[in-house]
Write a protein that holds these residues in place. Structure first.
Motif, PDB file in Angstrom:
ATOM      1  N   VAL A  18       0.825  -1.206   0.000  1.00  0.00           N
ATOM      2  CA  VAL A  18       0.000   0.000   0.000  1.00  0.00           C
ATOM      3  C   VAL A  18       0.861   1.259   0.000  1.00  0.00           C
ATOM      4  O   VAL A  18       0.542   2.252  -0.648  1.00  0.00           O
ATOM      5  CB  VAL A  18      -0.949  -0.014   1.212  1.00  0.00           C
ATOM      6  CG1 VAL A  18      -1.752   1.266   1.286  1.00  0.00           C
ATOM      7  CG2 VAL A  18      -1.882  -1.213   1.116  1.00  0.00           C
ATOM      8  N   SER A  40      -4.983   5.209  -2.981  1.00  0.00           N
ATOM      9  CA  SER A  40      -3.572   5.510  -3.240  1.00  0.00           C
ATOM     10  C   SER A  40      -2.713   5.405  -1.977  1.00  0.00           C
ATOM     11  O   SER A  40      -1.495   5.457  -2.047  1.00  0.00           O
ATOM     12  CB  SER A  40      -3.440   6.896  -3.865  1.00  0.00           C
ATOM     13  OG  SER A  40      -4.047   7.861  -3.042  1.00  0.00           O
ATOM     14  N   GLY A  41      -3.365   5.268  -0.809  1.00  0.00           N
ATOM     15  CA  GLY A  41      -2.611   5.040   0.420  1.00  0.00           C
ATOM     16  C   GLY A  41      -2.540   6.235   1.362  1.00  0.00           C
ATOM     17  O   GLY A  41      -1.781   6.222   2.338  1.00  0.00           O
ATOM     18  N   THR A  43      -4.789   7.479   3.572  1.00  0.00           N
ATOM     19  CA  THR A  43      -5.209   7.155   4.943  1.00  0.00           C
ATOM     20  C   THR A  43      -4.159   6.288   5.629  1.00  0.00           C
ATOM     21  O   THR A  43      -3.815   6.517   6.800  1.00  0.00           O
ATOM     22  CB  THR A  43      -6.563   6.406   4.920  1.00  0.00           C
ATOM     23  OG1 THR A  43      -7.554   7.285   4.399  1.00  0.00           O
ATOM     24  CG2 THR A  43      -6.967   5.947   6.306  1.00  0.00           C
ATOM     25  N   THR A  44      -3.650   5.324   4.912  1.00  0.00           N
ATOM     26  CA  THR A  44      -2.653   4.426   5.498  1.00  0.00           C
ATOM     27  C   THR A  44      -1.420   5.205   5.950  1.00  0.00           C
ATOM     28  O   THR A  44      -0.861   4.932   7.015  1.00  0.00           O
ATOM     29  CB  THR A  44      -2.258   3.335   4.486  1.00  0.00           C
ATOM     30  OG1 THR A  44      -3.449   2.708   4.014  1.00  0.00           O
ATOM     31  CG2 THR A  44      -1.348   2.302   5.112  1.00  0.00           C
ATOM     32  N   GLU A  53      -1.367   2.036  12.414  1.00  0.00           N
ATOM     33  CA  GLU A  53      -0.713   0.951  11.679  1.00  0.00           C
ATOM     34  C   GLU A  53       0.781   1.124  11.929  1.00  0.00           C
ATOM     35  O   GLU A  53       1.259   2.248  12.106  1.00  0.00           O
ATOM     36  CB  GLU A  53      -0.947   1.049  10.162  1.00  0.00           C
ATOM     37  CG  GLU A  53      -2.379   1.133   9.715  1.00  0.00           C
ATOM     38  CD  GLU A  53      -3.140  -0.167   9.850  1.00  0.00           C
ATOM     39  OE1 GLU A  53      -2.521  -1.196  10.204  1.00  0.00           O
ATOM     40  OE2 GLU A  53      -4.358  -0.150   9.619  1.00  0.00           O
ATOM     41  N   GLU A 185      -9.392  13.485   5.517  1.00  0.00           N
ATOM     42  CA  GLU A 185     -10.626  13.893   4.837  1.00  0.00           C
ATOM     43  C   GLU A 185     -11.669  14.385   5.834  1.00  0.00           C
ATOM     44  O   GLU A 185     -12.751  13.803   5.957  1.00  0.00           O
ATOM     45  CB  GLU A 185     -11.183  12.728   4.021  1.00  0.00           C
ATOM     46  CG  GLU A 185     -10.223  12.276   2.955  1.00  0.00           C
ATOM     47  CD  GLU A 185     -10.872  11.317   1.964  1.00  0.00           C
ATOM     48  OE1 GLU A 185     -12.088  11.450   1.737  1.00  0.00           O
ATOM     49  OE2 GLU A 185     -10.161  10.457   1.434  1.00  0.00           O
ATOM     50  N   HIS A 217     -10.057  16.029  -0.323  1.00  0.00           N
ATOM     51  CA  HIS A 217     -10.523  16.052  -1.716  1.00  0.00           C
ATOM     52  C   HIS A 217     -10.985  17.459  -2.084  1.00  0.00           C
ATOM     53  O   HIS A 217     -11.466  17.683  -3.183  1.00  0.00           O
ATOM     54  CB  HIS A 217     -11.668  15.051  -1.902  1.00  0.00           C
ATOM     55  CG  HIS A 217     -11.195  13.628  -1.972  1.00  0.00           C
ATOM     56  ND1 HIS A 217     -10.337  13.189  -2.953  1.00  0.00           N
ATOM     57  CD2 HIS A 217     -11.439  12.552  -1.181  1.00  0.00           C
ATOM     58  CE1 HIS A 217     -10.094  11.902  -2.760  1.00  0.00           C
ATOM     59  NE2 HIS A 217     -10.728  11.494  -1.687  1.00  0.00           N
TER      60      HIS A 217
HETATM   61  N1  LIG Z   1      -6.471  -2.995   7.034  1.00  0.00           N
HETATM   62  C1  LIG Z   1      -6.329  -3.215   5.714  1.00  0.00           C
HETATM   63  N2  LIG Z   1      -6.224  -4.469   5.243  1.00  0.00           N
HETATM   64  C2  LIG Z   1      -6.063  -4.708   3.925  1.00  0.00           C
HETATM   65  N3  LIG Z   1      -5.970  -3.761   2.998  1.00  0.00           N
HETATM   66  C3  LIG Z   1      -6.062  -2.488   3.394  1.00  0.00           C
HETATM   67  C4  LIG Z   1      -6.249  -2.144   4.757  1.00  0.00           C
HETATM   68  N4  LIG Z   1      -6.302  -0.803   4.862  1.00  0.00           N
HETATM   69  C5  LIG Z   1      -6.153  -0.335   3.617  1.00  0.00           C
HETATM   70  N5  LIG Z   1      -6.018  -1.332   2.724  1.00  0.00           N
HETATM   71  C6  LIG Z   1      -5.826  -1.182   1.282  1.00  0.00           C
HETATM   72  O1  LIG Z   1      -4.807  -0.251   1.078  1.00  0.00           O
HETATM   73  C7  LIG Z   1      -5.062   0.545  -0.034  1.00  0.00           C
HETATM   74  C8  LIG Z   1      -4.925   2.005   0.331  1.00  0.00           C
HETATM   75  O2  LIG Z   1      -5.939   2.336   1.246  1.00  0.00           O
HETATM   76  P1  LIG Z   1      -6.083   3.766   1.888  1.00  0.00           P
HETATM   77  O3  LIG Z   1      -7.275   3.719   2.769  1.00  0.00           O
HETATM   78  O4  LIG Z   1      -4.812   4.160   2.507  1.00  0.00           O
HETATM   79  O5  LIG Z   1      -6.376   4.659   0.623  1.00  0.00           O
HETATM   80  P2  LIG Z   1      -6.810   6.183   0.540  1.00  0.00           P
HETATM   81  O6  LIG Z   1      -5.836   6.855  -0.344  1.00  0.00           O
HETATM   82  O7  LIG Z   1      -7.008   6.739   1.888  1.00  0.00           O
HETATM   83  O8  LIG Z   1      -8.200   6.090  -0.230  1.00  0.00           O
HETATM   84  P3  LIG Z   1      -9.532   6.972  -0.044  1.00  0.00           P
HETATM   85  O9  LIG Z   1      -9.331   8.224  -0.812  1.00  0.00           O
HETATM   86  O10 LIG Z   1     -10.596   6.104  -0.641  1.00  0.00           O
HETATM   87  O11 LIG Z   1      -9.736   7.196   1.407  1.00  0.00           O
HETATM   88  C9  LIG Z   1      -6.437   0.163  -0.550  1.00  0.00           C
HETATM   89  O12 LIG Z   1      -6.258  -0.665  -1.667  1.00  0.00           O
HETATM   90  C10 LIG Z   1      -7.035  -0.608   0.594  1.00  0.00           C
HETATM   91  O13 LIG Z   1      -7.871  -1.613   0.124  1.00  0.00           O
END
Ligand SMILES: Nc1ncnc2c1ncn2[C@@H]1O[C@H](COP(=O)(O)OP(=O)(O)OP(=O)(O)O)[C@@H](O)[C@H]1O
Ligand SMILES: [Mg+2]
Lengths: 264, 215
Positions: A18, A40-41, A43-44, A53, A185, A217
């Motif tokens: 991710v 795109s990651g 939140t992660t 995490e 967000e 966004h």
């Molecule tokens: N706990 C988890 N277990 C498995 N996959 C995860 C987990 N958390 C996130 N992912 C995956 O990691 C990727 C990135 O997720 P993330 O939530 O960071 O994206 P984002 O950029 O915040 O998206 P959004 O704009 O929709 O919030 C996604 O493909 C999601 O499915």
């Protein structure tokens, strides 16, 4: 020397990579906006900064001090994580206020618990404890005022609008004066007419001492408020720069495509 | 009239025992159930497996059988002196109800959004503080209706203690059948109904009391 330095953060869930080598260098008092398409990651990344995490690999330093370094071999105890977290604050997309407490109690709960721990550990005198409690109460009142919710201090979350709940959540995150405040967000769960009040509050928090990272966004908002904009795609930083650079003159094709869709 | 008083008095004594079984079971099984629910939710696989199996067995076997086991087996297997009938009853009931309660707790705890825990964590709270100050009251609110149900079932289950001759209310009523009196048996219903009625009011009140917030 930047205030927050992040080096080569990698995070996988199972076999999904991710985050793939994220580097950040953010100065004190800077406001950084992170944009990018869904998945795109973003939140992660914020969750790794707040240790909800644990990055598999990477290094995080605040104010010159390495607070996290992992090569993927070491586990961290709850206690360690708690220590590391104290540098960061996080405002969630879905507010996550504690429903059984009033707005005011939502603000004071964590600081009071922290005070009780100190009382126990340092054998604080009763008078000192009282003074600290008064300080907590005063700060909570100040912060509620700052987010424009003094009148709602005794309201429960279910009695507040989404925008008001999010403003309480912001005040709550500020109670412990984190070095770096992250927003994931903060207006995405809100009705369009309520986003303005929350964005106004966030904008008003900008000052030379407060470092903020905002995943959003709201392109207008990012452009007007951020000092630095990061565009993420597929777990990497695809492009970054000043708002004018990223929005006005994007270099990467992915950025161009993303911004074009957004103008839509 | 004298007979009616005699029966009432005897049933009241029995009802006292019924209430003791009920009260003791509740007071002990409520906290024990919470501990068992922690076991069934443990991240450590072997612990989880042990607790899950235990709950499965206890919930899968009739309470009546468990009463017999607790009452007879220790003496039978290990030559231990038989515990009193009342103590055996309490042991069997507490274990049985703790397992049922544990499932209610587990469902209640798992229904709380993880965002609540995470909000606590980013505010620097410890796991225990989060449970105590944030999660617990939300769980309580969620589980009042299913707990109410289970507790009302407990009121009536106390009658099972009769199988090892604990002198609870039904047992007392049955003693009159030897005098060709069947109505005392039906008369016991009044006691149960009054008790359950009071409990229903109590749970209704608790639900109202916690209506000031939504989870
Ligand atoms: N706990 C988890 N277990 C498995 N996959 C995860 C987990 N958390 C996130 N992912 C995956 O990691 C990727 C990135 O997720 P993330 O939530 O960071 O994206 P984002 O950029 O915040 O998206 P959004 O704009 O929709 O919030 C996604 O493909 C999601 O499915
Ligand atoms: Mg996200």
């Amino acid at each position: 020397m930047s205030f927050l330095t992040v080096k080569n953060i990698n995070k996988s869930f199972g076999s999904t990579e991710v985050l793939r080598g994220i580097d950040l260098a953010i100065n004190k008092g800077e406001v950084v906006a992170i944009i990018g398409s869904s998945g795109s990651g973003k939140t992660t990344l914020l969750r790794c900064l707040n240790f909800l995490e644990i990055a598999d690999i990477g290094e995080i330093s605040v104010d010159g001090e390495v607070i996290f370094a992992s090569d993927g071999t070491r586990a961290f105890s709850d206690r360690e994580l708690r220590e590391k977290r104290s540098r960061f604050g996080l405002v969630f997309q879905s507010f996550n206020l504690f429903p059984q407490y009033t707005a005011f109690e939502n603000l004071t709960l964590a600081p009071k618990l922290k005070l009780e721990e100190r009382v126990k550990k340092e054998h604080l005198a009763a008078a000192e404890r009282k003074a600290e409690l008064a300080r907590i109460t005063a700060r909570a009142a100040d912060l509620l005022e700052q987010v424009g919710l003094s009148e709602k201090r005794d309201f429960y979350p279910c009695q507040l609008s989404g925008g008001q709940q999010q403003r309480v959540a912001i005040a709550r995150a500020l109670m412990l004066s984190p070095d770096i405040l992250c927003f994931d967000e903060p207006t995405s769960a809100l009705d369009p007419e309520l986003t303005g009040e929350v964005l106004r509050v966030i904008r008003s928090l900008k000052n030379s001492e407060r470092t903020m990272i905002i995943v959003t966004h709201e392109m207008e908002f990012a452009r007007n408020v951020a000092d630095h904009v990061i565009f993420m795609a597929d777990g990497v930083i695809e492009e970054e720069g000043t708002p004018d650079e990223v929005f006005g003159n994007p270099k990467s094709e992915k950025t161009k495509a993303f911004l074009a869709v957004d103008k839509g | 009239m004298a007979l009616f008083f005699e029966v009432t008095l005897s049933l009241l004594k029995g009802f006292g025992t019924t209430c003791s079984i009920f009260g003791l079971t509740l007071v002990l099984a409520l906290p024990l159930g919470l501990l068992i629910s922690f076991g069934t939710m443990s991240k450590f696989r072997p612990v989880k497996a042990v607790f899950k199996t235990f709950v499965w067995i206890i919930r899968g076997v009739p309470l009546m059988l468990q009463l017999f086991v607790v009452f007879y087996v220790p003496g039978f297997l290990f030559g231990m002196p038989i515990a009193s009938r009342f103590v055996s009853t309490i042991i069997a009931f507490v274990i049985n109800y703790a397992c049922y309660f544990s499932e209610i707790y587990r469902a209640g705890i798992e229904a709380i959004p993880t965002g609540q825990t995470e909000a606590g964590e980013v505010l620097g709270m410890t796991k225990w503080q989060i449970f105590r100050k944030v999660i617990f009251m939300q769980v309580v609110k969620r589980i009042i209706p299913p707990m109410g149900n289970e507790i009302i079932t407990l009121v009536k289950d106390t009658a099972l203690a009769r199988v090892i001759a604990v002198t609870e209310i039904i047992w007392r009523a049955e003693q009159f059948t030897s005098r060709a009196l069947i109505w005392p048996l039906f008369y016991t219903a009044v006691f149960y109904l009054a008790f359950v009625g009071a409990l229903t009011l109590l749970f209704g009140w608790a639900e109202k009391k916690l209506a000031y917030y939504k989870v």
